[in-house]
Design a protein around this motif. Structure first.
Motif, PDB file in Angstrom:
ATOM      1  N   ILE A  30      39.275 -30.008  27.463  1.00 53.41           N
ATOM      2  CA  ILE A  30      38.862 -30.689  26.391  1.00 53.41           C
ATOM      3  C   ILE A  30      40.078 -31.368  25.750  1.00 53.41           C
ATOM      4  O   ILE A  30      41.066 -30.405  25.597  1.00 53.41           O
ATOM      5  N   GLU A  31      39.949 -32.563  25.472  1.00 59.31           N
ATOM      6  CA  GLU A  31      41.103 -33.350  25.300  1.00 59.31           C
ATOM      7  C   GLU A  31      41.036 -33.721  23.842  1.00 59.31           C
ATOM      8  O   GLU A  31      39.644 -33.877  23.181  1.00 59.31           O
ATOM      9  N   ALA A  32      41.815 -34.381  22.869  1.00 63.63           N
ATOM     10  CA  ALA A  32      41.663 -34.878  21.641  1.00 63.63           C
ATOM     11  C   ALA A  32      40.703 -35.776  21.664  1.00 63.63           C
ATOM     12  O   ALA A  32      40.619 -36.770  22.439  1.00 63.63           O
ATOM     13  N   GLY A  33      39.681 -35.784  20.676  1.00 66.17           N
ATOM     14  CA  GLY A  33      38.674 -37.053  20.650  1.00 66.17           C
ATOM     15  C   GLY A  33      37.418 -36.687  21.897  1.00 66.17           C
ATOM     16  O   GLY A  33      36.501 -37.562  21.520  1.00 66.17           O
ATOM     17  N   SER A  34      37.384 -35.742  22.603  1.00 64.96           N
ATOM     18  CA  SER A  34      36.470 -35.536  23.497  1.00 64.96           C
ATOM     19  C   SER A  34      35.534 -34.276  23.105  1.00 64.96           C
ATOM     20  O   SER A  34      34.759 -33.935  23.920  1.00 64.96           O
ATOM     21  N   ALA A  35      35.814 -33.713  21.846  1.00 65.03           N
ATOM     22  CA  ALA A  35      34.990 -32.413  21.674  1.00 65.03           C
ATOM     23  C   ALA A  35      33.485 -32.624  21.542  1.00 65.03           C
ATOM     24  O   ALA A  35      32.752 -31.837  21.892  1.00 65.03           O
ATOM     25  N   SER A  36      32.967 -34.003  21.107  1.00 59.85           N
ATOM     26  CA  SER A  36      31.825 -34.372  20.998  1.00 59.85           C
ATOM     27  C   SER A  36      30.975 -34.429  22.249  1.00 59.85           C
ATOM     28  O   SER A  36      29.744 -34.469  22.505  1.00 59.85           O
ATOM     29  N   SER A  37      31.762 -34.582  23.412  1.00 62.31           N
ATOM     30  CA  SER A  37      31.127 -34.878  24.647  1.00 62.31           C
ATOM     31  C   SER A  37      31.109 -33.513  25.523  1.00 62.31           C
ATOM     32  O   SER A  37      30.820 -33.447  26.719  1.00 62.31           O
ATOM     33  N   VAL A  38      31.352 -32.440  24.898  1.00 58.16           N
ATOM     34  CA  VAL A  38      31.401 -31.196  25.605  1.00 58.16           C
ATOM     35  C   VAL A  38      30.203 -30.812  26.215  1.00 58.16           C
ATOM     36  O   VAL A  38      30.231 -30.362  27.520  1.00 58.16           O
ATOM     37  N   GLY A  39      29.100 -30.658  25.702  1.00 60.35           N
ATOM     38  CA  GLY A  39      27.895 -30.643  25.881  1.00 60.35           C
ATOM     39  C   GLY A  39      27.335 -31.468  27.262  1.00 60.35           C
ATOM     40  O   GLY A  39      26.911 -31.002  28.463  1.00 60.35           O
ATOM     41  N   ASP A  40      27.762 -32.859  27.271  1.00 59.90           N
ATOM     42  CA  ASP A  40      27.499 -33.701  28.352  1.00 59.90           C
ATOM     43  C   ASP A  40      28.364 -33.304  29.564  1.00 59.90           C
ATOM     44  O   ASP A  40      27.827 -33.345  30.673  1.00 59.90           O
ATOM     45  N   LYS A  41      29.697 -32.749  29.359  1.00 60.47           N
ATOM     46  CA  LYS A  41      30.460 -32.496  30.613  1.00 60.47           C
ATOM     47  C   LYS A  41      29.898 -31.260  31.105  1.00 60.47           C
ATOM     48  O   LYS A  41      29.756 -31.070  32.527  1.00 60.47           O
ATOM     49  N   LEU A  42      29.476 -30.260  30.383  1.00 57.29           N
ATOM     50  CA  LEU A  42      28.632 -29.229  31.188  1.00 57.29           C
ATOM     51  C   LEU A  42      27.420 -29.300  31.741  1.00 57.29           C
ATOM     52  O   LEU A  42      26.995 -28.621  32.822  1.00 57.29           O
ATOM     53  N   ALA A  43      26.693 -30.216  31.155  1.00 52.98           N
ATOM     54  CA  ALA A  43      25.537 -30.596  31.785  1.00 52.98           C
ATOM     55  C   ALA A  43      25.546 -31.293  33.150  1.00 52.98           C
ATOM     56  O   ALA A  43      25.032 -30.949  34.228  1.00 52.98           O
ATOM     57  N   GLU A  44      26.485 -32.106  33.169  1.00 54.69           N
ATOM     58  CA  GLU A  44      27.059 -32.961  34.294  1.00 54.69           C
ATOM     59  C   GLU A  44      27.401 -31.907  35.627  1.00 54.69           C
ATOM     60  O   GLU A  44      27.173 -32.269  36.635  1.00 54.69           O
ATOM     61  N   ASN A  45      27.936 -30.860  35.207  1.00 56.94           N
ATOM     62  CA  ASN A  45      28.432 -29.788  36.085  1.00 56.94           C
ATOM     63  C   ASN A  45      27.495 -28.893  36.267  1.00 56.94           C
ATOM     64  O   ASN A  45      28.077 -27.693  37.064  1.00 56.94           O
ATOM     65  N   GLY A  46      26.723 -28.646  35.939  1.00 56.23           N
ATOM     66  CA  GLY A  46      25.330 -27.604  36.157  1.00 56.23           C
ATOM     67  C   GLY A  46      25.535 -26.411  35.623  1.00 56.23           C
ATOM     68  O   GLY A  46      25.123 -25.449  35.988  1.00 56.23           O
ATOM     69  N   ILE A  47      26.319 -26.535  34.516  1.00 55.78           N
ATOM     70  CA  ILE A  47      26.732 -25.172  33.654  1.00 55.78           C
ATOM     71  C   ILE A  47      25.545 -25.062  32.815  1.00 55.78           C
ATOM     72  O   ILE A  47      25.070 -23.756  32.381  1.00 55.78           O
ATOM     73  N   ILE A  48      25.030 -25.898  32.253  1.00 60.09           N
ATOM     74  CA  ILE A  48      23.701 -25.768  31.050  1.00 60.09           C
ATOM     75  C   ILE A  48      22.763 -26.797  31.631  1.00 60.09           C
ATOM     76  O   ILE A  48      23.078 -27.757  32.356  1.00 60.09           O
ATOM     77  N   ASP A  49      21.614 -26.825  31.125  1.00 60.84           N
ATOM     78  CA  ASP A  49      20.528 -27.735  31.300  1.00 60.84           C
ATOM     79  C   ASP A  49      20.355 -28.802  30.513  1.00 60.84           C
ATOM     80  O   ASP A  49      19.926 -29.822  30.862  1.00 60.84           O
ATOM     81  N   ASN A  50      20.630 -28.652  29.195  1.00 64.93           N
ATOM     82  CA  ASN A  50      20.452 -29.579  28.218  1.00 64.93           C
ATOM     83  C   ASN A  50      21.646 -29.691  27.100  1.00 64.93           C
ATOM     84  O   ASN A  50      22.035 -28.850  26.515  1.00 64.93           O
ATOM     85  N   ALA A  51      22.086 -30.815  27.430  1.00 62.74           N
ATOM     86  CA  ALA A  51      23.542 -30.898  26.556  1.00 62.74           C
ATOM     87  C   ALA A  51      23.194 -31.264  25.165  1.00 62.74           C
ATOM     88  O   ALA A  51      23.912 -30.766  24.334  1.00 62.74           O
TER      89      ALA A  51
END
Length: 187
Positions: A128-149
């Motif tokens: 997580i870098e500065a300014g990217s906190a809002s895209s955390v869910g997207d990153k997790l979904a892209e990498n198969g950690i969660i199902d729905n960002a």
């Protein structure tokens, strides 16, 4: 007209006598009460303890108190989430049992499926870098950690984690709940 003069004179005499009383109090009062703003800090602390029963905290005591309160709040939320997860898992287990009866699966097949699920646990280092906190869910979904960002982002917002997300690298796994992931990325 005469009544008006008498009323005005009585009023002015009243004001004059009130002024004299205030002047006398001001000059003859010996000032036995000391104003708190003029007292040293240690004396104010002692005064507040004696008179009102207050407890004065040092800065470090205050910080540890607020940290403990936040920890207790997060623990109570965690317990509530676990209870709801236990309830939903109990319902899911009941549904699974009825499905087993209907489909007549053998215990060996169930065991094989569980082993396959355990083998597919995905680990990911989330950066997580500065300014990217809002895209955390997207990153997790892209990498198969969660199902729905969007569900994850909504969970962060609803539980107040969205403003506590920290910068850095965090190790997360696909078998972690939303709450566990949120706790990791907000520490």
């Amino acid at each position: 007209m005469k009544k008006m003069k008498q009323s005005i004179r009585a009023f002015s005499i009243g004001l004059f006598s009130a002024g004299l009383v205030l002047l006398a109090v001001y000059y003859f009062d010996n000032g036995s009460t000391q104003d708190i703003t003029e007292m040293p800090v240690d004396d104010v602390i002692a005064y507040m303890k004696e008179e009102y029963g207050y407890r004065v905290l040092t800065e470090s005591e205050f910080i540890s108190l607020t940290v403990n309160q936040e920890a207790n709040d997060s623990e109570s939320k965690e317990e509530a989430n676990k209870e709801s997860e236990d309830t939903s898992s109990a319902k899911a287990n009941e549904e699974e049992e009825t499905d087993k009866d209907e489909n007549e699966k053998s215990e060996e097949e169930d065991h094989e499926e569980k082993n396959e699920e355990e083998e597919t646990i995905t680990s990911y280092t989330l950066t997580i870098e500065a300014g990217s906190a809002s895209s955390v869910g997207d990153k997790l979904a892209e990498n198969g950690i969660i199902d729905n960002a969007s569900e994850f982002n909504q969970y962060l917002s609803d539980e107040g984690y969205d403003v506590k997300v920290q910068l850095g690298e965090f190790e997360v796994q696909s078998d972690m709940s939303f709450n566990e992931i949120a706790e990791v990325i907000t520490k």
